[in-house]
Scaffold this motif. Structure first.
Motif, mmCIF file in Angstrom:
data_model
loop_
_atom_site.group_PDB
_atom_site.id
_atom_site.type_symbol
_atom_site.label_atom_id
_atom_site.label_comp_id
_atom_site.label_asym_id
_atom_site.label_seq_id
_atom_site.Cartn_x
_atom_site.Cartn_y
_atom_site.Cartn_z
ATOM 1 N N ARG A 102 34.013 29.220 38.006
ATOM 2 C CA ARG A 102 32.601 28.857 38.139
ATOM 3 C C ARG A 102 32.439 27.337 38.040
ATOM 4 O O ARG A 102 31.586 26.740 38.701
ATOM 5 C CB ARG A 102 31.766 29.528 37.043
ATOM 6 C CG ARG A 102 30.279 29.354 37.244
ATOM 7 C CD ARG A 102 29.492 29.944 36.094
ATOM 8 N NE ARG A 102 29.862 29.317 34.821
ATOM 9 C CZ ARG A 102 29.326 29.655 33.648
ATOM 10 N NH1 ARG A 102 28.415 30.621 33.592
ATOM 11 N NH2 ARG A 102 29.696 29.054 32.549
ATOM 12 N N ALA A 103 33.310 26.735 37.212
ATOM 13 C CA ALA A 103 33.240 25.280 37.046
ATOM 14 C C ALA A 103 33.836 24.547 38.246
ATOM 15 O O ALA A 103 33.651 23.345 38.391
ATOM 16 C CB ALA A 103 33.978 24.877 35.769
ATOM 17 N N GLY A 104 34.549 25.279 39.109
ATOM 18 C CA GLY A 104 35.186 24.652 40.260
ATOM 19 C C GLY A 104 34.161 24.247 41.311
ATOM 20 O O GLY A 104 32.967 24.538 41.186
ATOM 21 N N PRO A 105 34.636 23.582 42.358
ATOM 22 C CA PRO A 105 33.722 23.038 43.382
ATOM 23 C C PRO A 105 32.872 24.136 44.046
ATOM 24 O O PRO A 105 31.712 23.885 44.382
ATOM 25 C CB PRO A 105 34.659 22.363 44.379
ATOM 26 C CG PRO A 105 36.038 22.847 44.061
ATOM 27 C CD PRO A 105 36.047 23.260 42.638
ATOM 28 N N ALA A 106 33.449 25.330 44.230
ATOM 29 C CA ALA A 106 32.693 26.373 44.927
ATOM 30 C C ALA A 106 31.715 27.093 43.988
ATOM 31 O O ALA A 106 30.839 27.825 44.447
ATOM 32 C CB ALA A 106 33.652 27.383 45.557
ATOM 33 N N GLY A 107 31.856 26.864 42.700
ATOM 34 C CA GLY A 107 30.938 27.487 41.733
ATOM 35 C C GLY A 107 30.886 28.999 41.851
ATOM 36 O O GLY A 107 29.820 29.615 41.794
ATOM 37 N N ARG A 108 32.038 29.616 41.990
ATOM 38 C CA ARG A 108 32.071 31.069 42.215
ATOM 39 C C ARG A 108 31.606 31.826 40.981
ATOM 40 O O ARG A 108 32.012 31.506 39.882
ATOM 41 C CB ARG A 108 33.488 31.504 42.581
ATOM 42 C CG ARG A 108 33.966 30.922 43.891
ATOM 43 C CD ARG A 108 35.468 31.136 44.026
ATOM 44 N NE ARG A 108 36.002 30.396 45.141
ATOM 45 C CZ ARG A 108 36.373 30.966 46.286
ATOM 46 N NH1 ARG A 108 36.230 32.261 46.449
ATOM 47 N NH2 ARG A 108 36.865 30.235 47.259
ATOM 48 N N ASP B 156 33.804 34.480 49.548
ATOM 49 C CA ASP B 156 33.663 33.069 49.188
ATOM 50 C C ASP B 156 33.074 32.886 47.799
ATOM 51 O O ASP B 156 33.152 31.796 47.235
ATOM 52 C CB ASP B 156 32.736 32.372 50.198
ATOM 53 C CG ASP B 156 33.372 32.327 51.562
ATOM 54 O OD1 ASP B 156 34.592 32.588 51.639
ATOM 55 O OD2 ASP B 156 32.650 32.064 52.545
ATOM 56 N N ASP B 157 32.474 33.930 47.294
ATOM 57 C CA ASP B 157 31.764 33.792 46.023
ATOM 58 C C ASP B 157 32.486 34.474 44.861
ATOM 59 O O ASP B 157 32.025 34.432 43.727
ATOM 60 C CB ASP B 157 30.352 34.383 46.193
ATOM 61 C CG ASP B 157 29.484 34.088 44.986
ATOM 62 O OD1 ASP B 157 29.610 32.984 44.416
ATOM 63 O OD2 ASP B 157 28.704 34.972 44.586
ATOM 64 N N VAL B 158 33.643 35.120 45.168
ATOM 65 C CA VAL B 158 34.277 35.926 44.117
ATOM 66 C C VAL B 158 35.135 35.034 43.212
ATOM 67 O O VAL B 158 36.013 34.311 43.682
ATOM 68 C CB VAL B 158 35.127 37.055 44.725
ATOM 69 C CG1 VAL B 158 35.877 37.814 43.621
ATOM 70 C CG2 VAL B 158 34.235 38.012 45.505
ATOM 71 N N ALA B 159 34.860 35.099 41.927
ATOM 72 C CA ALA B 159 35.631 34.330 40.952
ATOM 73 C C ALA B 159 36.943 35.021 40.644
ATOM 74 O O ALA B 159 37.987 34.377 40.531
ATOM 75 C CB ALA B 159 34.827 34.142 39.675
ATOM 76 N N GLY C 93 42.176 34.298 48.766
ATOM 77 C CA GLY C 93 42.399 33.235 47.782
ATOM 78 C C GLY C 93 41.734 33.496 46.444
ATOM 79 O O GLY C 93 41.376 32.562 45.723
ATOM 80 N N VAL C 94 41.555 34.781 46.114
ATOM 81 C CA VAL C 94 40.890 35.129 44.867
ATOM 82 C C VAL C 94 41.932 35.565 43.842
ATOM 83 O O VAL C 94 42.775 36.403 44.147
ATOM 84 C CB VAL C 94 39.878 36.280 45.101
ATOM 85 C CG1 VAL C 94 39.284 36.750 43.778
ATOM 86 C CG2 VAL C 94 38.787 35.845 46.063
ATOM 87 N N PRO C 95 41.900 35.013 42.627
ATOM 88 C CA PRO C 95 42.844 35.474 41.600
ATOM 89 C C PRO C 95 42.606 36.942 41.252
ATOM 90 O O PRO C 95 41.450 37.378 41.132
ATOM 91 C CB PRO C 95 42.546 34.587 40.387
ATOM 92 C CG PRO C 95 41.607 33.539 40.841
ATOM 93 C CD PRO C 95 40.991 33.974 42.129
ATOM 94 N N TYR C 96 43.698 37.653 41.097
ATOM 95 C CA TYR C 96 43.635 39.083 40.797
ATOM 96 C C TYR C 96 44.290 39.320 39.446
ATOM 97 O O TYR C 96 45.450 38.957 39.226
ATOM 98 C CB TYR C 96 44.350 39.868 41.898
ATOM 99 C CG TYR C 96 44.563 41.326 41.594
ATOM 100 C CD1 TYR C 96 43.519 42.239 41.715
ATOM 101 C CD2 TYR C 96 45.817 41.795 41.198
ATOM 102 C CE1 TYR C 96 43.708 43.586 41.438
ATOM 103 C CE2 TYR C 96 46.021 43.142 40.925
ATOM 104 C CZ TYR C 96 44.958 44.031 41.038
ATOM 105 O OH TYR C 96 45.160 45.362 40.761
ATOM 106 N N HIS C 97 43.526 39.924 38.528
ATOM 107 C CA HIS C 97 44.051 40.257 37.199
ATOM 108 C C HIS C 97 44.248 41.758 37.094
ATOM 109 O O HIS C 97 43.415 42.523 37.604
ATOM 110 C CB HIS C 97 43.091 39.795 36.097
ATOM 111 C CG HIS C 97 43.375 40.418 34.745
ATOM 112 N ND1 HIS C 97 42.541 41.361 34.177
ATOM 113 C CD2 HIS C 97 44.414 40.245 33.881
ATOM 114 C CE1 HIS C 97 43.051 41.734 33.002
ATOM 115 N NE2 HIS C 97 44.176 41.078 32.798
ATOM 116 N N THR C 98 45.322 42.155 36.435
ATOM 117 C CA THR C 98 45.520 43.581 36.206
ATOM 118 C C THR C 98 45.901 43.834 34.750
ATOM 119 O O THR C 98 46.753 43.147 34.188
ATOM 120 C CB THR C 98 46.570 44.175 37.175
ATOM 121 O OG1 THR C 98 46.681 45.577 36.926
ATOM 122 C CG2 THR C 98 47.946 43.532 36.994
ATOM 123 N N ASP C 99 45.234 44.795 34.154
ATOM 124 C CA ASP C 99 45.527 45.219 32.784
ATOM 125 C C ASP C 99 46.642 46.264 32.870
ATOM 126 O O ASP C 99 46.402 47.405 33.272
ATOM 127 C CB ASP C 99 44.254 45.799 32.158
ATOM 128 C CG ASP C 99 44.508 46.374 30.765
ATOM 129 O OD1 ASP C 99 45.683 46.564 30.396
ATOM 130 O OD2 ASP C 99 43.526 46.650 30.066
#
Lengths: 351, 389
Positions: B84-90, B143-146, B174-180
């Motif tokens: 969210r803090a990045g340039p695209a504010g995702r 484009d909006d997914v953090a 280009g979206v980071p993917y987290h997995t538990d």
């Protein structure tokens, strides 16, 4: 196990008596503040923890049973509806009748348990008769008198032979941290103790007249007749004193025209009390005994007749302030603890 | 006595317990500069390398945490804040609708307090995330997914998720993917690099390590804002004095769990199949929830609906016979809520409340199943009577 000292000691005594005991805490409150939709706390989460800790110390399994829906329907809604109908309910009576010794007992029996043990201060004798506790200040037989023989057959009240002070001392001896926990007095589902505010929230403001019983004159206004109880003197906010300067009391509440009728105190003196839905331990007929007309009220000698599902009590001396909706409980005085003969819900009273 | 709740926690492996005790006897702050500190640091770094090697991560990608919940929070909140803090504010978070509360509640919190837009991915009847739903979501809002977060395998019904497909879709955008992967490690093959995930949660106590220690595997190129500020011990992403004995034991447990994963899984799967068959023989109405046994399901997981019963009642009755199991969802007040996982799978509230989770682990044997089967029909009969009231 509410999380209080009484149910903790009751559980411990049941274990000592050789029973195979499981601790159950009832989650009764809906908790709208909690984020998870539909999540339920207990009366408070802390009470639930106290109960769990007591069960640990006693060495029994412990579970929380969610009875919030049943409690809401059978106790809270009933409480509000009774006030709306101009009566003064006792929610503890209703909870014993509908939750602890109905919903909870039924579930327990189905799961293979034999009885519900509670920390009520009352005695059950060998003949299965309900009697007052040895501690007159803590006696709770009044709120248990609604139980039928069938329900009492599956009830255990291990504390009836002890005073509250003895129970607290025993709790301390047993290492139960709730030994010093203050008694609960308020209605458990009205956390701040403001019954009138609770009712206003539930029923909304309903302005109406406060009327003089003798003259019929309108003396003032109220925000909702449900907020008043027969016998109440404070909070009437009447501008003009009675002509004779005497205090005025609520004599009756009439929901149909949303009227609160007030008058002199002696108009509250009642000699005959009528009740319906009696729970009666013997055949229909007339008995001499003592009647109690509210929780922690004095017992008064009376002649009680029960027939065709109706109860009538002729009091030896008039009693001031009899509120419809409260229980009338009939006792047979006895040195081994006054014996509960039965109870009914007060419908009306007459001078 | 039969312990059938290994998904809640599983006993420590003997070698992990030995390692814990041996390390705990020796003092040393891994951040200290003296010899004791260096010795402690060496133990931590060896554990880091061991875990990285076992899970397909570079040592620098291993961030030690206080367990699964912290790792999940760090991944979800930390990556969200950084993006969210990045340039695209995702500000959009995409999560599956069957996440563990450690992920789900963090996501909901971001929505309520941090202005996140939330998308919950649906699952099918078996609890498997709909890959097409993620494709559609990323096409619409890529484009909006953090971040995207979905678990590797479900903790309640054991369904293994299509992690590689989901990660590949996220990577395309280009979206980071987290997995538990808390439930997955040691039960199914887990390879961080091979999975395409940017972040992965693992914890000690589900695989034979101690409680209170875990890790977030986090790619070097993914920024995460810390939850805990302080000494910056872990890559400046996580602060707090390192739990050296816990980390050492965790490392031993991860290595052992991964090394023995294949044989462990075949043994558990055979035992689980026996459990399922015997439960269904004893209680023919029992319904197995989740994916069918096979590669799509954790080998140690069985999860049943018992129509007409409340899971709560069954748990009490089985507990009284010395059998430990779970209704699948715990709650701080001790009151079981209908499982959001089963509701997301299309169950109604009564079905969701009728369920019981039975999970196997390294100490399980056929004798546990014998004990269960001896108690189960009677418990079901009683619970059904209680349920009718």
């Amino acid at each position: 196990m509410s999380g209080g000292v009484d149910s903790a000691v009751a559980a411990a005594r049941a274990v000592d008596a050789g029973h195979d005991v499981t601790g159950v805490h009832l989650a009764l409150a809906r908790n709208p503040q909690t984020y998870r939709t539909g999540a339920r706390g207990c009366c408070t989460l802390e009470d639930s923890r106290d109960a769990r800790r007591a069960a640990d110390v006693i060495g029994i399994p412990f579970y929380v049973w969610d009875m919030a829906d049943r409690f809401h329907h059978d106790v809270v809604e009933d409480f509000v509806a009774e006030y709306a109908a101009g009566r003064t309910p006792n929610p503890c009576v209703r909870c014993n009748e509908k939750i602890k010794f109905a919903a909870l007992l039924d579930r327990a029996l189905a799961l293979g348990f034999d009885a519900v043990v509670t920390g009520h201060h009352a005695r059950l004798d060998e003949a299965g008769r309900l009697r007052r506790s040895v501690d007159p200040a803590k006696d709770q037989s009044y709120v248990l008198a609604v139980l039928t023989a069938q329900q009492l057959a599956h009830a255990l009240f291990p504390l009836g032979d002890s005073t509250k002070a003895q129970v607290r001392a025993e709790a301390a001896r047993r290492g139960l941290a709730v030994a010093d926990k203050p008694d609960s007095h308020d209605i458990c589902f009205i956390a701040d103790g403001d019954t009138r505010g609770f009712l206003r929230q539930r029923l909304g403001a309903a302005p109406g007249d406060i009327v003089d019983a003798t003259t019929g004159a309108v003396l003032g206004q109220h925000d909702g007749a449900y907020a008043y109880t027969v016998g109440q003197r404070r909070g009437l906010r009447l501008e003009h004193p009675a002509p004779d300067g005497a205090r005025r009391y609520v004599l009756s509440i009439t929901p149909v025209n949303n009227t609160v009728t007030v008058g002199p105190g002696d108009a509250l003196d009642m000699s005959t009390v009528y009740g319906d839905r009696p729970v009666w331990t013997r055949a229909d007929g007339t008995v001499r005994g003592e009647v109690q007309l509210r929780a922690h009220g004095e017992a008064t000698p009376a002649t009680v007749d029960v027939s065709s599902g109706q109860l009538r009590a002729e009091l030896d001396q008039p009693v001031r302030g009899v509120a419809a909706g409260q229980a009338i409980v009939v006792y047979q005085p006895d040195p081994g603890g006054d014996i509960v003969l039965g109870s009914a819900t007060i419908t009306r009273a007459a001078a | 006595m039969a312990y059938l709740d290994h998904a809640a926690t599983t006993p420590m492996l003997p070698e992990a317990l030995d390692a814990y005790l041996a390390t705990a006897r020796v003092a040393g702050n891994a951040s200290s500069l003296h010899a004791d500190g260096r010795r402690a640091r060496r133990l931590v770094e060896e554990a880091r390398e061991r875990i990285g090697a076992a899970l397909g991560a570079r040592p620098s990608e291993v961030i030690f945490t206080g367990g699964g919940t912290e790792s999940d929070n760090l991944a979800v909140k930390g990556v969200f804040w950084a993006r969210r803090a990045g340039p695209a504010g995702r500000r959009r978070v995409v999560a599956s609708s069957v996440e563990h509360h450690a992920v789900m509640d963090g996501v909901v919190w971001l929505g309520e307090h941090e202005g996140a837009e939330l998308t919950w991915l649906p699952v099918d009847r078996t609890g498997r995330v709909e890959v097409e739903a993620l494709r559609a979501e990323l096409s619409a809002h890529g484009d909006d997914v953090a971040l995207v977060t979905t678990m590797w395998a479900n903790n309640e019904v054991g369904t293994v998720q299509p992690v590689a497909e989901l990660a590949a879709l996220a990577a395309e955008h280009g979206v980071p993917y987290h997995t538990d992967a808390v439930q997955a490690v040691g039960q199914v093959p887990v390879d961080f690099a091979g999975s395409g995930a940017a972040a992965l949660t693992v914890t000690g106590h589900k695989l034979g390590g101690p409680v209170g220690v875990g890790a977030l595997l986090l790619s070097r190129d993914v920024a995460a804002t810390p939850l805990l500020h302080g000494g910056g011990q872990e890559r400046d992403v996580r602060s707090g004095t390192l739990d050296v004995p816990g980390i050492v034991a965790f490392g031993v447990a991860v290595e052992a769990a991964v090394k023995t994963q294949q044989e462990h899984a075949s043994r558990l799967a055979a035992l689980r199949d026996e459990l399922v068959a015997r439960v269904q023989a004893a209680v023919p109405e029992a319904v197995l929830n989740g994916a069918p046994p096979g590669a799509g399901r954790l080998p140690g997981n069985a999860h049943f609906g018992f129509p007409g019963c409340e899971g709560d009642a069954l748990l009490l009755l089985l507990d009284a016979q010395g059998i430990a199991c779970s209704t699948g969802s715990a709650c701080s007040a001790g009151v079981a809520q209908p499982s959001h996982v089963l509701l997301a799978m299309g169950a109604d509230e009564a079905e969701a409340r009728s369920s019981l989770r039975l999970t196997l682990g390294h100490t399980s044997t056929s004798a546990d199943i014998d004990a269960l089967i001896a108690a189960l029909p009677g418990a079901v009969g009683r619970a059904r009577r209680a349920g009718k009231r």
